[in-house]
Design a protein around this motif. Sequence first.
Motif, PDB file in Angstrom:
ATOM      1  N   UNK A 216      -0.468   5.641 -10.861  1.00  0.00           N
ATOM      2  CA  UNK A 216      -0.407   5.514  -9.401  1.00  0.00           C
ATOM      3  C   UNK A 216      -1.749   5.035  -8.855  1.00  0.00           C
ATOM      4  N   UNK A 217      -2.841   5.642  -9.337  1.00  0.00           N
ATOM      5  CA  UNK A 217      -4.172   5.282  -8.843  1.00  0.00           C
ATOM      6  C   UNK A 217      -4.539   3.833  -9.178  1.00  0.00           C
ATOM      7  N   UNK A 218      -4.103   3.356 -10.324  1.00  0.00           N
ATOM      8  CA  UNK A 218      -4.404   1.984 -10.721  1.00  0.00           C
ATOM      9  C   UNK A 218      -3.348   0.995 -10.225  1.00  0.00           C
ATOM     10  N   UNK A 219      -2.094   1.446 -10.191  1.00  0.00           N
ATOM     11  CA  UNK A 219      -1.004   0.534  -9.860  1.00  0.00           C
ATOM     12  C   UNK A 219      -0.875   0.235  -8.382  1.00  0.00           C
ATOM     13  N   UNK A 220      -1.149   1.231  -7.529  1.00  0.00           N
ATOM     14  CA  UNK A 220      -0.968   1.010  -6.092  1.00  0.00           C
ATOM     15  C   UNK A 220      -1.925  -0.059  -5.564  1.00  0.00           C
ATOM     16  N   UNK A 221      -3.236   0.031  -5.862  1.00  0.00           N
ATOM     17  CA  UNK A 221      -4.135  -1.038  -5.375  1.00  0.00           C
ATOM     18  C   UNK A 221      -3.740  -2.413  -5.895  1.00  0.00           C
TER      19      UNK A 221
END
Length: 264
Positions: A79-84
């Motif tokens: 989530x932390x890497x994929x959202x941006x």
Amino acid sequence: MANFLSKAVSRRANWAVPYAIFLLVFVVLPLVLIAVYALTDATGHFTFQNFVKFAQEKESVNTFVYSLGIAIITTVFCVLLGYPAAYILSNRQLNRSKVTIILFILPMWINVLIRTLATVSLFDFLRLPLSQGALIFGMIYNYLPFMIYPIYNVLEKMDHSLVEAAEDLGATSSQVFRKVTVPLSMPGVMSGVLMVFMPTMSTFAIAELLTSNNIKLFGTIIQENINNTMWNYGAALSLIMLIIIGLTSLINGGDTGEGEGGLI
């Protein structure tokens, strides 16, 4: 005969028959067999002993809890890497091409074992140990595209007039992101969470390759029991996994009807 065939083809309901047969044979029947084996012993008698055995086996319970932790860590990092990444790809103000989007999605077209073997070779080349760190890295690498794509899909279809309306009302960029973009993108985030969390909990090949079989996940325990012809206990463990997956899907089910904030 020709008239009968013509009527059969013209009815829309008949087109669903092949799919219904496929679901019955390859989805419903396997699930029924898993439930039957899980609730019976080796002699075919009804019992809950397989589930009692799981609760009493410290190794199985610890492996289950450990697998749950690995799945949560992998999902959070995705989530932390994929959202941006999804936000950048969907931002119309940024100059990004379709080629860039394809590069993010391209790993999904490659077999997971090939990607994992490539990761093992990378760690060997860098002289890094195949341990828990390698396992988490491999999980994130394999499942990150499955987080990026649903979030990107939601953000791409989002009604950007809502963003413009918020800006016209005096909202700052950070306020627009927190109060408009993030809430509208949550269905994509939840879909990504399911697509990452569920396979991470049940996988075994990635753990075996990236840890030299030194770390076992819950999927590995299931595989070992099936390979050792302990069908009933393996089926019980599989049923436990299916129940968890079903509960996770039900928890997310309340958001699926909303679509992209009601925009689908």
